[in-house]
Design a protein around this motif. Structure first.
Motif, mmCIF file in Angstrom:
data_model
loop_
_atom_site.group_PDB
_atom_site.id
_atom_site.type_symbol
_atom_site.label_atom_id
_atom_site.label_comp_id
_atom_site.label_asym_id
_atom_site.label_seq_id
_atom_site.Cartn_x
_atom_site.Cartn_y
_atom_site.Cartn_z
ATOM 1 N N GLN A 125 0.795 -1.227 0.000
ATOM 2 C CA GLN A 125 0.000 0.000 0.000
ATOM 3 C C GLN A 125 0.829 1.280 0.000
ATOM 4 N N ILE A 126 2.120 1.215 0.322
ATOM 5 C CA ILE A 126 2.889 2.443 0.558
ATOM 6 C C ILE A 126 3.672 2.934 -0.654
ATOM 7 N N GLY A 127 3.453 2.315 -1.785
ATOM 8 C CA GLY A 127 4.225 2.677 -2.976
ATOM 9 C C GLY A 127 4.090 4.131 -3.387
ATOM 10 N N ARG A 185 8.759 4.904 4.737
ATOM 11 C CA ARG A 185 8.755 3.781 3.793
ATOM 12 C C ARG A 185 10.098 3.054 3.807
ATOM 13 N N GLN A 186 11.170 3.804 3.910
ATOM 14 C CA GLN A 186 12.500 3.189 3.976
ATOM 15 C C GLN A 186 12.628 2.326 5.230
ATOM 16 N N ALA A 231 12.927 -6.534 4.898
ATOM 17 C CA ALA A 231 14.060 -7.273 4.329
ATOM 18 C C ALA A 231 14.827 -8.054 5.388
ATOM 19 N N PHE A 232 15.060 -7.436 6.541
ATOM 20 C CA PHE A 232 15.914 -8.053 7.560
ATOM 21 C C PHE A 232 15.167 -9.003 8.488
ATOM 22 N N LYS A 286 12.428 -2.600 -4.254
ATOM 23 C CA LYS A 286 11.770 -1.539 -5.036
ATOM 24 C C LYS A 286 11.842 -0.201 -4.314
ATOM 25 N N TYR A 287 11.640 -0.212 -2.984
ATOM 26 C CA TYR A 287 11.616 1.035 -2.222
ATOM 27 C C TYR A 287 13.008 1.487 -1.779
ATOM 28 N N LEU A 288 13.900 0.526 -1.549
ATOM 29 C CA LEU A 288 15.237 0.878 -1.064
ATOM 30 C C LEU A 288 16.231 1.117 -2.195
ATOM 31 N N GLU A 289 16.074 0.346 -3.286
ATOM 32 C CA GLU A 289 16.985 0.474 -4.447
ATOM 33 C C GLU A 289 16.129 0.615 -5.699
ATOM 34 N N HIS A 290 15.452 1.755 -5.812
ATOM 35 C CA HIS A 290 14.448 1.973 -6.860
ATOM 36 C C HIS A 290 15.011 1.748 -8.261
#
Length: 735
Positions: A161-163, A171-172, A179-180, A204-208
């Motif tokens: 939902q946060i895209g 978001r980060q 991930a962790f 997608k959010y961390l390494e767009h």
């Protein structure tokens, strides 16, 4: 939902759609009265404004319904889990009690909500999410396995939902946690689809840029890749069927996250990753034929395609320690492309797929055997449709023998159950343990004996005056703390021995008395000491007077050599106050002792360094003099207990004209110029001299001691107040 102004028109339509989907997914497990009660509770909560939109502006009711759909459709959890998801916010905000929930909806629902709220409270402590200990603490707090599954589903939904949110910082943070923490848990539980989605969305959010670069490349090559896999598999299947081998062959494209990890590890471009997909050959073999048939498949495939001998991984002959068995080869397929092929049997695939050798683990990530067993049992329960009741009753007791506690900064530590504040202090560092005087647990001051509980936030309190005590060995429960205390006690005893021995020798030398070891040994025993360390300790702490020891030694030495003095002993009545004694002290501070007796010889005790104006008492030495201690001296309780008959009330008289030595302990932030600011204040102070300064700094903090010469305690208190105003100074006290 009724029109409360909280829901947008799109959200109202979405709620209606999600409700229908939930009713369909849950079948008969979710009753109409359940839905009516929840609806009313949520309406009341919205009206009361006890539920609010989150940091992304998302509607919490909609979020929970979406999570409930994932839990029902992807994981297979039903009524208790769905109700818990919908009710946990209302309970957390105090609109509904856990007791009422348990009574109305059942104990299962109450238990799950309790676990969700406890975990929510953990996040309020700002923990280090990447810590392995946080995962363990989170699982121990969950208690019911469904709590873990709901958390994973909730994180998947939130990531979906946060895209489009403008709150990139939040978001980060959410993506890093996914991930962790949540992706490895999802994989371990066999929720591979959710695990891949979490990893890909995190990327997608961390390494767009990296995510969309790989996605575009995969989309551009999908048709060609699918055709290549089909062309690669077809001749293999034909040959294996011709050989009479029962098997099935499948190919899968690796996830965007997996491809990105390979690009980083191999330091290559997308085109340089040759194993974008893997082929898996799974044989239906009898146990006695497994290895032979796997090697037969290996022979057939390597006859068809050239193998890379450097990429052969034989876990058939020697399985991995975790039980994983398979044969991995890399061959040069059509168009000169390298292809990874995994050869295994149905039994081997079952072991691998059930998590005994889950992918993230056999890539080198360590995990606890106990945790693996527990998570695998959950997975088996999820995959067995007949074990829903057993799954509902399943409780986790994996961490009953452990506690997890936070530092104020959010660092997390694991200790055995029953560990105390002192155990934790020594777990952090020996020096912190040696100077520990207590702690603040969740903001409340507690002693060193206080036992810790999982989730506690613990701030250790220290003082440079504190030293390890013998009875601390009865306070701690861990062998680590016990061994450190013993080591510190030995070091203290050794230092005391050296200091006391040197003091004795110096005193004997001044009196021109030769110290004989045999005579001294007898004297120590005669004075009631079983251990020489105790004797030296009492000398250091001024509990026994060196002059007293010397007189007794001389008397014993004469007796040993047959030289006893037959002259009558002096008595108190024979003491006369001489005029020159009064003259000696005429210009000094007058110490009034007992019944206004003035002009008596006295020395200031080194253990507490009393100065003019302090509340004091006198301790009679064997030579008729007095040693002056502060009333709050650390040795005062022991002196009053053991030698109460030798203590005399005392007070200062007249005005202070002498200067006294006083040591200050100072702690603060290691800012630029702070030492200069401190010393300049002291130098400007009238009738105050800085004798020594010793400062140590570490991790942005400093601590040390200042020794000053000053007239009286009133001026000393004024000096301390001025020093506390220096920016960066946190605390100052007398040593």
């Amino acid at each position: 939902m009724e029109d409360t102004g909280f829901f947008t028109e799109d959200e109202k339509k979405l709620v209606a759609s999600l409700y229908k989907e939930l009713k369909t997914l849950s079948g008969t497990t979710l009753q109409d009265y359940d839905c009516q009660l929840i609806k009313q509770l949520l309406i009341n909560a919205v009206i009361d404004k006890s539920v609010q939109r989150d940091a992304f502006g998302l509607n919490p009711v909609v979020l929970d319904m979406q999570t409930a759909v994932i839990v029902a459709s992807e994981i297979g959890l039903m009524r208790a889990s769905i109700l818990s998801i919908m009710l946990h916010r209302v309970v957390k905000n105090g609109s509904l009690s856990l007791e009422k929930v348990s009574k109305t909806f059942g104990e299962d629902v109450g238990g799950i909500i309790r676990g969700l709220i406890r975990i929510n409270d953990l996040y309020a402590k700002n923990p280090t999410i990447e810590s392995e200990n946080f995962r363990d603490l989170l699982l121990s707090f969950a208690e019911d396995m469904r709590v873990v599954l709901i958390m994973i589903a909730a994180r998947v939904n939130l990531m979906r939902q946060i895209g489009k949110s403008e709150n990139d910082e939040a978001r980060q943070e959410v993506s890093r946690e996914a991930a962790f923490l949540y992706a490895p848990l999802a994989h371990k539980l066999g929720l591979y689809k959710l695990k891949s989605e979490l990893e890909d969305l995190s990327l997608k959010y961390l390494e767009h840029d990296a995510y969309y670069h790989i996605k575009e490349k995969l989309n551009a090559t999908k048709k060609a890749r699918d055709k290549y896999i089909a062309d690669f598999i077809k001749p293999i299947e034909s040959r294996l069927n011709a050989m009479g081998l029962k098997c099935h062959v499948k190919g899968r494209t690796k996830s965007i996250h997996s491809i990105y990890q390979k690009m980083k590890k191999q330091n290559t471009t997308f085109e340089g990753v040759y194993d974008l997909f893997a082929i898996r050959v799974i044989l239906d073999s009898k146990p006695e034929r497994e290895k032979a048939e796997c090697w037969l498949v290996y022979s057939i495939i390597t006859d068809m395609y050239q193998p890379n001998p450097k990429r052969l991984r034989d876990w058939l002959s020697v399985p991995k320690s975790n039980g994983y068995e398979s044969l991995h080869i890399t061959v040069l397929g059509p168009q000169k492309k390298w292809v990874e092929v995994q050869i295994r049997t149905e039994r081997m695939d079952e072991i691998a797929e059930r998590g005994l050798a889950a992918h993230w683990r056999y890539k080198g990530v360590k995990s606890e055997a106990g945790l693996d067993d527990w998570l695998n049992s959950i997975r088996r329960a999820l995959e067995n449709t007949d074990s829903q009741e057993a799954m509902n009753q399943f409780k986790m007791d994996l961490y009953v023998d452990e506690v997890f506690v936070f530092t104020p900064k959010g660092d997390l530590f694991k200790l055995p159950k029953g560990a105390t504040v002192l155990d934790f202090a020594y777990h952090i560092h020996s020096r912190i343990g040696d100077h520990c005087i207590g702690a603040r647990i969740n903001g409340k001051s507690v002693p060193i004996r206080e036992q810790l509980s999982s989730g506690d936030q613990v701030e250790i309190l220290t003082s440079n005056k504190q030293e390890p005590k013998q009875d601390w060995l009865n306070v701690v429960t861990t062998s680590r703390a016990r061994s450190k205390i013993k080591l510190s006690l030995k070091e203290i005893a050794a230092k005391q021995n050296v200091f006391a021995r040197e003091t004795l020798e110096r005193k004997f030398k001044n009196r021109k008395v030769e110290m004989e070891e045999a005579v001294m040994g007898k004297l120590v025993k005669k004075m009631g000491y079983k251990q020489i360390n105790d004797f030296y300790s009492d000398i250091v702490n001024d509990i026994i007077d060196i002059n007293d020891i010397l007189e007794k030694y001389i008397e014993l030495q004469k007796a040993e050599h047959g030289e006893l003095d037959t002259a009558p002993a002096k008595t108190a009545q024979s003491f006369e106050l001489r005029d020159d004694d009064l003259k000696t002290h005429a210009n000094s501070d007058v110490l009034v002792i007992g019944e206004n007796l003035k002009g008596v010889d006295f020395t200031l005790a080194k253990c507490c360094n009393p100065i003019y104006g302090d509340k004091i008492f006198g301790f009679v030495t064997s030579t008729g003099g007095f040693k002056i201690h502060r009333v709050d001296c650390p040795n005062a309780p022991e002196l009053f207990r053991r030698f109460g008959y030798r203590t005399i009330p005392a007070r200062w008289a007249g005005k202070g004209h002498s200067q006294y030595e006083s040591t200050l302990h100072i702690v603060g932030h290691d800012d630029i110029g702070i030492v200069n600011n401190i010393t300049s204040i002291i130098l400007k102070e009238p009738n105050c001299t800085l004798r020594t300064i010793s400062i140590d700094s570490n991790d942005g903090m400093f601590g040390g001691h200042l020794t000053v010469m000053i007239d009286d305690n009133r001026k000393l208190e004024q000096l301390i107040k001025k020093l506390k105003t220096v920016k960066g100074v946190l605390n100052i006290n007398r040593s």
